[in-house]
Design an enzyme around this catalytic site. Sequence first.
Site, PDB file in Angstrom:
ATOM      1  N   GLU A  81      51.401  41.421  35.236  1.00  0.00           N
ATOM      2  CA  GLU A  81      51.659  39.990  35.401  1.00  0.00           C
ATOM      3  C   GLU A  81      52.581  39.428  34.336  1.00  0.00           C
ATOM      4  O   GLU A  81      53.434  38.578  34.620  1.00  0.00           O
ATOM      5  CB  GLU A  81      50.337  39.212  35.398  1.00  0.00           C
ATOM      6  CG  GLU A  81      50.450  37.774  35.873  1.00  0.00           C
ATOM      7  CD  GLU A  81      50.852  36.776  34.783  1.00  0.00           C
ATOM      8  OE1 GLU A  81      51.206  35.624  35.115  1.00  0.00           O
ATOM      9  OE2 GLU A  81      50.800  37.160  33.581  1.00  0.00           O
ATOM     10  N   GLU A  82      52.438  39.888  33.104  1.00  0.00           N
ATOM     11  CA  GLU A  82      53.220  39.320  32.008  1.00  0.00           C
ATOM     12  C   GLU A  82      54.725  39.573  32.158  1.00  0.00           C
ATOM     13  O   GLU A  82      55.531  38.916  31.503  1.00  0.00           O
ATOM     14  CB  GLU A  82      52.734  39.856  30.656  1.00  0.00           C
ATOM     15  CG  GLU A  82      51.339  39.386  30.247  1.00  0.00           C
ATOM     16  CD  GLU A  82      51.240  37.895  29.972  1.00  0.00           C
ATOM     17  OE1 GLU A  82      52.270  37.193  30.055  1.00  0.00           O
ATOM     18  OE2 GLU A  82      50.135  37.424  29.680  1.00  0.00           O
ATOM     19  N   ASP A 132      43.952  32.492  36.271  1.00  0.00           N
ATOM     20  CA  ASP A 132      44.719  32.706  35.045  1.00  0.00           C
ATOM     21  C   ASP A 132      44.459  31.527  34.125  1.00  0.00           C
ATOM     22  O   ASP A 132      43.781  30.568  34.486  1.00  0.00           O
ATOM     23  CB  ASP A 132      46.208  32.850  35.379  1.00  0.00           C
ATOM     24  CG  ASP A 132      46.956  33.736  34.390  1.00  0.00           C
ATOM     25  OD1 ASP A 132      46.556  33.757  33.212  1.00  0.00           O
ATOM     26  OD2 ASP A 132      47.941  34.385  34.787  1.00  0.00           O
TER      27      ASP A 132
END
Length: 340
Positions: A212-213, A233
């Site tokens: 995701e990052e 998140d």
Amino acid sequence: MKLLAELVSIPSPTGNTSKVISFVEKFLTDAGVETRRNRKGGLIATIPGKDSSQHRMLTAHVDTLGAMVKEIKPSGRLKIDLIGGFKYNSIEGEYCQIQTNSGKVYTGTILMHQTSVHVYKNAGKAERNQENMEVRIDEKVHSAEEVRSLGIEVGDFVSFDPRVELTKSGYIKSRHLDDKASVAILLQLIKQINTENITLPYTTHFLISNNEEIGYGGNSNITPETVEYLAVDMGAMGDGQSTDEYTVSICVKDASGPYHYGLRKHLVNLAESNQIQYKLDIYPYYGSDASAAIKSGHDIVHGLIGPGIDSSHAFERTHRESIEQTAKLLFHYVQSVFAQ
């Protein structure tokens, strides 16, 4: 909170997440939940529901910010390249680990080259960037050759010490609450559903993503039957933000654009009807696995909620109350019918 403290203590910069995925896999296996890994290395748990013709998907990401060795300097120190969206000043003075290709781990400290005020007149004014910041390895090395003899090489992963602390007042202070706070919440939710034999209205997939990052953790493995996709998140805090450390944050818009209005209203209705404390908010410089899924072309309804995290992508903190409110909303959400 104990599970969260365990999760943040496992190094997992994007690109090197197998250890924490194995931890999550064992947690779910011990809870009696079957899982499978996708080719990216993420983990998926599926709980059958009454209706198998329509599915839900929830995701939280276990990958974190980190770095890679960019260059071994002649001095024996390391130049690094960042993984994820953060600034060099947020890691100045931080302890770190360097993991070699063979799996050996060395410790170090991330410092400005011009750290000593007794030597460098511009120590406070020098820019915090790749050229000026370096890793001081905790080994007796004075050259690039000596560093390489340890097995350290360009491309080795560098992870940051989380410095996790649970306070008596209910706070948890740690790096990587983004997004391991949400992972902990989802793991407990999955365990509760299985242990208490809760029947879900729809077949529901839980994806623990691991990219995701860098923007694409949750944009695949979405079944054609999936109608709603909810990313869990962090809620971003700061000037002009509504999000705090004591409520669940429901995102209405981020850098990718608005989230689905119908799903947002459904989440708000669930919160209000179940006395769940929430805040609506816009995250101006933010993207999620849900927005990545939309951008990849999936025909889904997407949403985003999470606990409020102070000082995101730096010295993060949240409170037990925010964790609890997020967990409550998710508990009611997975048992609700579609918003449409």
